[in-house]
Design a protein around this motif. Structure first.
Motif, PDB file in Angstrom:
ATOM      1  N   SER A 185      44.112  37.106 -10.965  1.00  8.27           N
ATOM      2  CA  SER A 185      42.876  37.826 -11.273  1.00  8.27           C
ATOM      3  C   SER A 185      43.109  38.875 -12.348  1.00  8.27           C
ATOM      4  O   SER A 185      42.272  39.066 -13.241  1.00  8.27           O
ATOM      5  N   GLY A 213      39.857  42.612 -21.135  1.00  6.22           N
ATOM      6  CA  GLY A 213      39.854  43.826 -20.335  1.00  6.22           C
ATOM      7  C   GLY A 213      41.188  44.542 -20.395  1.00  6.22           C
ATOM      8  O   GLY A 213      42.241  43.915 -20.404  1.00  6.22           O
ATOM      9  N   TYR A 224      40.086  37.967 -20.878  1.00  6.91           N
ATOM     10  CA  TYR A 224      38.725  38.231 -21.356  1.00  6.91           C
ATOM     11  C   TYR A 224      38.610  39.572 -22.084  1.00  6.91           C
ATOM     12  O   TYR A 224      37.506  40.046 -22.339  1.00  6.91           O
ATOM     13  N   VAL A 230      41.283  38.970 -16.188  1.00  2.00           N
ATOM     14  CA  VAL A 230      40.609  40.101 -16.814  1.00  2.00           C
ATOM     15  C   VAL A 230      41.230  40.396 -18.181  1.00  2.00           C
ATOM     16  O   VAL A 230      40.520  40.686 -19.157  1.00  2.00           O
ATOM     17  N   ALA A 232      39.791  48.247 -16.892  1.00  2.00           N
ATOM     18  CA  ALA A 232      39.001  47.106 -16.436  1.00  2.00           C
ATOM     19  C   ALA A 232      39.700  46.403 -15.273  1.00  2.00           C
ATOM     20  O   ALA A 232      39.049  45.995 -14.301  1.00  2.00           O
ATOM     21  N   ARG A 233      41.013  46.237 -15.375  1.00  2.00           N
ATOM     22  CA  ARG A 233      41.745  45.618 -14.267  1.00  2.00           C
ATOM     23  C   ARG A 233      41.658  46.476 -13.011  1.00  2.00           C
ATOM     24  O   ARG A 233      41.530  45.954 -11.900  1.00  2.00           O
ATOM     25  N   TYR A 265      37.767  46.129 -11.673  1.00  2.00           N
ATOM     26  CA  TYR A 265      37.270  44.844 -11.192  1.00  2.00           C
ATOM     27  C   TYR A 265      38.203  44.136 -10.215  1.00  2.00           C
ATOM     28  O   TYR A 265      37.756  43.250  -9.477  1.00  2.00           O
TER      29      TYR A 265
END
Length: 254
Positions: free
Chosen positions: A144, A153, A151, A148, A157-158, A161
């Motif tokens: 996961s 991130g 894309y 991120v 962001a990691r 999310y």
């Protein structure tokens, strides 16, 4: 079947208490029967217990929020700045190992009574929540995190999310333990420096005046409040992290 174990344990404990009070401690009066304790609580009523419980729970809640909030912030900072881990871990261990009775008088001299109660409640919860949050943040699924990153991130962001969501179950596990710990820290703080209302103050006065049923009643109320705090946090955890609750129940069934 597991739901029967809890009530059965409570009944067995009350039965043992009643047996000891009626046999080994029948003459000394140091261990009253459950009925004597309940009768004393009924005589004191809400006029006595209400203000004391409200004062202690209020201070414990403040310490709970401050200590746990600081623990979560420190855990996130350690994740973002790994160099801080050694310092944060050492501070957490020190806060866990130093007896509250040792630092309480110092806090009392510096800040005064009410601040001492809140401070000790906050110290009581810091270590547990910090460790739980750190373990949870680091348990995030690598795939996961990579998704991120692919894309576009970044680290924040990691964290937002993936890692925060992954940290919720273990963080709530720490918060469940922190709820009774905060109450204990507040009661110890009241023992040391509060000249106002509170369970700790009332316990101290009852002991000094040798009011045995009232002392037991206050201890019983403190235990019930601590258990209620644990149950409330557990209920919130079940609502916020239903996937974790379901996985735990499945594992227990197997």
């Amino acid at each position: 079947m597991r739901r029967v174990h809890g009530p059965a344990g409570v009944v067995a404990l009350i039965g043992l208490w009643w047996l000891l009070a009626a046999t080994l401690f029948a003459d000394g009066g140091a261990v009253p029967t459950p009925w004597q304790v309940l009768a004393g609580m009924a005589r004191d009523g809400w006029a006595f217990y209400g203000p004391n419980v409200t004062a202690t729970v209020g201070a414990a809640l403040q310490g709970f929020l401050w200590g746990n909030g600081l623990a979560v912030v420190v855990a996130v900072l350690v994740l973002l700045v790994p160099r801080l881990e050694a310092v944060a871990t050492q501070l957490a261990v020190i806060s866990y190992c130093i007896p509250l009775l040792a630092i309480g008088p110092i806090i009392l001299v510096v800040f005064g009574g009410p601040a001492t109660v809140v401070f000790l409640a906050a110290v009581s919860v810091f270590f547990t929540t910090l460790i739980g949050a750190l373990l949870g943040l680091r348990s995030a699924d690598r795939a996961s995190l990579d998704l991120v990153t692919v894309y576009g991130g970044g680290r924040l962001a990691r964290l937002r999310y993936v890692q925060v969501i992954a940290a919720l179950p273990s963080t709530f596990a720490g918060l469940r333990i922190s709820a009774p710990s905060a109450l204990l820290g507040a009661i110890i703080g009241e023992y040391l420096g509060s000249d106002d209302q509170g369970l700790g103050v009332s316990l101290m006065i009852s002991q000094q005046q040798f009011q045995v049923p009232r002392t037991w009643g206050l201890a019983l109320v403190a235990g019930l409040v601590a258990g209620l705090g644990y149950a409330v946090v557990a209920l919130v955890a079940r609502v916020v992290t239903p996937w974790s609750s379901g996985r735990t129940e499945s594992g227990s069934a197997l």
